[in-house]
Design a protein around this motif. Structure first.
Motif, mmCIF file in Angstrom:
data_model
loop_
_atom_site.group_PDB
_atom_site.id
_atom_site.type_symbol
_atom_site.label_atom_id
_atom_site.label_comp_id
_atom_site.label_asym_id
_atom_site.label_seq_id
_atom_site.Cartn_x
_atom_site.Cartn_y
_atom_site.Cartn_z
ATOM 1 N N LYS A 153 53.182 67.472 30.585
ATOM 2 C CA LYS A 153 54.064 67.426 29.421
ATOM 3 C C LYS A 153 54.916 66.159 29.360
ATOM 4 N N GLY A 154 54.659 65.206 30.271
ATOM 5 C CA GLY A 154 55.354 63.931 30.209
ATOM 6 C C GLY A 154 56.749 63.941 30.787
ATOM 7 N N TYR A 155 57.016 64.822 31.741
ATOM 8 C CA TYR A 155 58.348 64.843 32.357
ATOM 9 C C TYR A 155 58.530 63.633 33.266
ATOM 10 N N CYS A 156 59.778 63.260 33.490
ATOM 11 C CA CYS A 156 60.130 62.134 34.345
ATOM 12 C C CYS A 156 60.937 62.671 35.525
ATOM 13 N N LEU A 157 60.370 62.600 36.714
ATOM 14 C CA LEU A 157 60.948 63.202 37.912
ATOM 15 C C LEU A 157 61.644 62.146 38.758
ATOM 16 N N THR A 158 62.840 62.477 39.247
ATOM 17 C CA THR A 158 63.576 61.617 40.170
ATOM 18 C C THR A 158 63.648 62.319 41.519
ATOM 19 N N THR A 159 63.322 61.592 42.588
ATOM 20 C CA THR A 159 63.307 62.166 43.934
ATOM 21 C C THR A 159 63.952 61.196 44.917
ATOM 22 N N ASP A 160 64.336 61.709 46.095
ATOM 23 C CA ASP A 160 64.840 60.829 47.142
ATOM 24 C C ASP A 160 63.713 60.493 48.109
ATOM 25 N N ASN A 161 64.049 59.761 49.189
ATOM 26 C CA ASN A 161 62.991 59.222 50.042
ATOM 27 C C ASN A 161 62.278 60.275 50.878
ATOM 28 N N TYR A 162 62.783 61.523 50.931
ATOM 29 C CA TYR A 162 62.053 62.576 51.643
ATOM 30 C C TYR A 162 60.769 62.944 50.900
#
Length: 440
Positions: free
Chosen positions: A290-299
């Motif tokens: 669905k075109g979501y934009c995910l933000t994650t940390d280095n883990y």
């Protein structure tokens, strides 16, 4: 070749006299293979970044509450009659088994127990929430009649004996045989069932906007437990870990997963992956494509995860550990001065190394090495130049930590609680209260 990279169209001209030679076909194969390698980006030349995937989600509130301004109506969206029926039935069931197995004296307080109903359980939960607002170090002080400690409202809602018995028999642990369909410790079956019911309500009531984030949440707990975790950067440091997916803008908790070591239940489609990747893909499963934009940390961030998300039409931006498998060797070995940046491109993925106070590594599927000016929040401070990926990461990453921070102001959980499943229950109650506030 990645479908989202710049596409090369090989136009074959029809000719009866000339055909592609074997050397030409081999060179074409070589060019296709090299396109899958990391290429260093010339930061002195402006390059267009890859666009985000088109967002086709339908965000917003998916239930109707009319024009109600009563916060209780929003809380009831999550803690509905099905949830209360489950809690009441488990509490009464445990009370019955307790009386069958325990030898009680005639003066035992437990003999005053009578099976409770939904209304009594709602009063009990209301007192739990009120304890987070009117905080006292010892629970029995809420019913104290000493003028300096007295809070008469608690006694008017429920007697201390009734409250204590409900707290005693509130139970979400199961000692049945191992259930192969659940793949988890049998003692976790009931609390896992409650968690699943509540998460389904979180997902059905509200759909997040395009920017989302995944991070860990830690429930403070120092008892003896095989899957207790230590996370240095969390306020609690020791406790029970939950993987959580939040909306970046509102910090709404949309999905979560309880980490229980090797018995953690992930989606069956991702059991072959590592923990960091399958936790993200499990939380994100219903939002794929669905075109979501995910933000994650280095883990979590890695080229392998980025490839999985790209195939699911999902973008990612996050900090990165330089020793991750599949990264260019120069990313870790190259030294950069303060303010400098180096970057490498591979299809839709771009990895970069930028130094501020210390080197920072980033991966993004919709950024390049472009920089932008950012004004510090401090007054009369100079304007700083940062990579666009870093600016977006700072703006969208804090969903889980911010929700935990807000919940810590009025905590439902108590440090004296020894039963881990009661800790989880109070945390789930906390999450329902927080989401109620967000949509309110």
């Amino acid at each position: 070749m990645n479908s989202d990279s710049d596409t090369e169209y090989l136009i074959e001209k029809e000719s009866s006299d000339e055909e592609f030679s074997s050397s030409e076909s081999e060179s074409d194969d070589d060019s296709l293979e090299s396109a899958r390698d990391w290429c260093r980006v010339d930061i002195t030349i402006s390059h267009p970044s890859h666009p985000k995937f088109p967002f086709t989600g339908n965000p917003g509130l998916k239930v109707s509450v009319g024009d109600s301004e009563d916060p209780l109506d929003y809380f009831n969206l999550f803690f509905d009659d099905d949830i209360f029926n489950f809690i009441v039935s488990e509490t009464n069931r445990y009370a019955e088994s307790h009386f069958q197995n325990a030898e009680l004296t005639p003066s035992s307080r437990a003999l005053k127990w009578k099976n409770i109903n939904n209304q009594e359980m709602k009063r009990f939960i209301a007192l739990l929430l009120l304890q987070g607002i009117v905080q006292k170090p010892v629970e029995k002080w809420f019913w104290s009649k000493r003028p300096i400690l007295s809070t008469p409202f608690f006694g008017k809602i429920m007697s201390e004996i009734k409250y204590g018995l409900i707290m005693k028999f509130l139970h979400f642990e199961n000692s049945d045989a191992f259930d192969e369909n659940l793949h988890l410790n049998p003692k976790l079956r009931k609390v896992s069932e409650l968690h699943s019911m509540l998460v389904q309500r979180f997902k059905s009531v509200y759909v997040p906007k395009q920017d989302i984030s995944v991070d860990e949440s830690l429930i403070a707990y120092k008892g003896r437990l095989g899957w207790k975790q230590y996370i240095r950067n969390k306020r609690a440091r020791f406790g029970l870990k939950l993987f959580q997916l939040c909306e970046s803008e509102s910090w709404y908790i949309w999905n979560s997963c309880i980490y229980t070591g090797k018995g953690t239940v992930f989606h069956n489609d991702y059991n072959h992956l590592g923990v960091s990747r399958k936790s993200v893909m499990t939380l994100l499963h219903d939002l794929k494509g669905k075109g979501y934009c995910l933000t994650t940390d280095n883990y979590y961030t890695s080229p392998e995860l980025a490839e999985l998300l790209i195939n699911s039409k999902t973008d990612i931006c996050g900090t990165l550990r330089p020793n991750r498998k599949g990264l260019p060797a120069l990313l870790k070995s190259s030294s950069v001065k303060k303010g400098e940046i180096i970057a490498f491109q591979k299809g839709k993925m771009c990895v970069m190394k930028w130094k501020d106070k210390k080197p920072l590594h980033m991966l993004s599927t919709f950024h390049n090495a472009d920089m932008m000016e950012v004004k510090s929040k401090k007054e009369n401070s100079a304007v700083k130049v940062k990579p666009k990926a870093v600016v977006l990461y700072n703006a969208t990453m804090g969903g889980v930590d911010r929700s935990d921070q807000c919940l810590s102001y009025y905590p439902v959980a108590r440090n004296q609680q020894r039963k881990y499943y009661k800790k989880i229950f109070r945390q789930l109650l906390n999450q329902a209260v927080w989401n109620s506030f967000v949509i309110y």
